[in-house]
Write a protein that holds these residues in place. Structure first.
Motif, short mmCIF file in Angstrom:
data_model
loop_
_atom_site.label_atom_id
_atom_site.label_comp_id
_atom_site.label_asym_id
_atom_site.label_seq_id
_atom_site.Cartn_x
_atom_site.Cartn_y
_atom_site.Cartn_z
N VAL A 169 0.86 -1.18 0.00
CA VAL A 169 0.00 0.00 0.00
C VAL A 169 0.90 1.23 0.00
O VAL A 169 1.74 1.40 0.88
N LEU A 170 0.75 2.08 -1.00
CA LEU A 170 1.52 3.31 -1.11
C LEU A 170 0.66 4.49 -0.70
O LEU A 170 -0.53 4.55 -1.05
N ARG A 186 4.95 6.90 1.50
CA ARG A 186 5.15 5.82 2.46
C ARG A 186 4.68 4.49 1.87
O ARG A 186 3.73 4.44 1.08
N SER A 187 5.36 3.42 2.27
CA SER A 187 5.02 2.07 1.83
C SER A 187 4.60 1.24 3.03
O SER A 187 5.32 1.21 4.05
N VAL A 224 6.84 -0.19 5.91
CA VAL A 224 8.00 -0.94 5.44
C VAL A 224 9.00 -0.07 4.69
O VAL A 224 10.09 -0.53 4.34
N GLY A 225 8.64 1.19 4.44
CA GLY A 225 9.58 2.07 3.76
C GLY A 225 9.04 3.47 3.60
O GLY A 225 7.82 3.69 3.63
N GLU A 226 9.95 4.43 3.45
CA GLU A 226 9.58 5.82 3.20
C GLU A 226 10.50 6.39 2.13
O GLU A 226 11.72 6.22 2.19
N GLY A 234 10.95 0.15 -1.30
CA GLY A 234 11.92 1.18 -1.61
C GLY A 234 11.65 1.76 -2.98
O GLY A 234 11.48 1.02 -3.95
N LEU A 235 11.58 3.07 -3.08
CA LEU A 235 11.33 3.75 -4.34
C LEU A 235 12.44 4.77 -4.60
O LEU A 235 13.02 5.32 -3.66
N GLU A 236 12.70 5.02 -5.88
CA GLU A 236 13.74 5.97 -6.27
C GLU A 236 13.15 6.98 -7.24
O GLU A 236 12.49 6.60 -8.22
N LEU A 237 13.39 8.26 -6.98
CA LEU A 237 12.94 9.31 -7.89
C LEU A 237 13.81 9.30 -9.13
O LEU A 237 15.03 9.46 -9.05
N VAL A 238 13.17 9.12 -10.31
CA VAL A 238 13.94 9.06 -11.55
C VAL A 238 13.61 10.20 -12.50
O VAL A 238 14.36 10.46 -13.45
#
Length: 336
Positions: free
Chosen positions: A153-154, A164-165, A177-179, A220-224
């Motif tokens: 869930v994002l 947030r994840s 689980v991640g930010e 985990g996300l990365e701004l591209v």
């Protein structure tokens, strides 16, 4: 058939949740009040049952569940929520309703029973953090949720400049689980997951779109990439509203209030970038949510009390289809 969420009382001229039908030529028919409610500004439907959910967007907010019976709404449950709940989504398996509470900055997962009604107490995740815009980012402001293919869930937090994840455990607990931080002052508002796996976010405070790539699943996300939310430079107060995918994922559409336009964005590089290609006036004031349904798009113009229908051409640019239709204080448009 479509459902329309509205603002009521001091917030707008609506009386609750309306239903509308679309004619074969694309035009929507006049709205019919399906159920009276207080500020049911955002709606969601159950994926397997004739059940509709609505927020009650107030300082002491709540959520409502309705069974749909012959086009009318029969309440089957209500729960309290955090302050100013503003967005709903249902997990693809139909087991949980996710609620974003703007005022309190919380996200909650509400278990759904066999009839689609609420079951037990929700699991609530508290927000934290702030951003550099003092009158909008003094604390966390959860604004929307979306569901990634792996079940994550994002959630966007406009106040803390975070995506947030969360994962929902077997016990129903919503666990962080991640930010992923986004550039300061952007104010992430709404988000969608593209078929390529990239996550697209529209920012309210900076009027841009962000492209995030999963690097550790969706924890985990990365701004591209980041690009303007409009094809032409905006002027004055232009907070963005919604972001939605077009047919086949070739285009993405955003709404921008103040400028009162919808913008078509071309998807590039296999989903890794967006390019704004055209701004189209909505024919109304303060466009909030929009819904894309095949070749048609319906845009809710909150302050002009109208919904405008567009046809989407092969070039992705929306073309108005008829005059805007009178609908009191529309905020959200979703298919039944």
């Amino acid at each position: 058939m479509f459902w329309v969420g509205t603002y009521t009382g001091e917030a707008g001229a609506g009386e609750g949740v309306y239903r509308m039908r679309r004619r074969p030529g694309g035009a929507l028919e006049a709205p019919v009040l399906a159920g009276a409610a207080v500020n049911p500004s955002y709606l969601a439907t159950h994926p397997g049952k004739d059940v509709l959910y609505a927020v009650r967007e107030e300082e002491s907010g709540g959520i409502l569940a309705y069974a749909v019976v012959d086009g009318r709404l029969r309440e089957i449950g209500r729960r309290g929520a955090g302050s100013l709940p503003c967005h709903l989504s249902v997990s693809p398996d139909g087991r949980y309703l996710l609620v974003a509470d703007y005022g309190s900055g919380t996200v909650r997962a509400v278990r759904l029973g066999p009839d689609g009604g609420f079951s037990g107490d929700p699991s609530v995740a508290e927000g934290h953090g702030r951003g550099p815009v003092p009158d909008r980012q003094e604390g966390p402001h959860a604004h929307a949720t979306a569901h990634a293919p792996d079940g994550t869930v994002l959630s966007t937090d406009l106040g803390a400049d975070l995506v947030r994840s969360f994962r929902i455990g077997g016990d129903g607990a919503l666990r962080l689980v991640g930010e992923t931080p986004v550039p300061p002052g952007r104010g992430p508002r709404h988000l969608v997951v593209h078929p390529s796996g990239h996550v697209y976010v529209v920012t309210e405070l900076a009027a841009t779109t962000l492209v995030l790539r999963p690097v550790n699943g969706y924890a985990g996300l990365e701004l591209v990439a980041e690009s303007p939310a409009m094809a032409e430079p905006p002027g004055g107060d232009t907070p963005c509203g919604a972001i939605k995918l077009g047919p086949g994922g070739r285009f993405v559409y955003t709404s921008t209030r103040g400028a009162d336009v919808v913008t078509a964005h071309r998807v590039l590089d296999g989903g890794a970038a967006l390019e704004p290609v055209a701004d189209v006036e909505t024919g109304g004031r303060w466009p909030r949510d929009l819904h894309v349904d095949g070749e048609w798009m319906h845009v809710a113009n909150q302050l002009s009390d109208t919904i405008t229908t567009f046809r989407l051409g092969g070039d992705g640019v929306p073309v108005p289809s008829g005059a805007p239709l009178d609908v009191p204080a529309p905020v959200c448009v979703i298919p039944a």
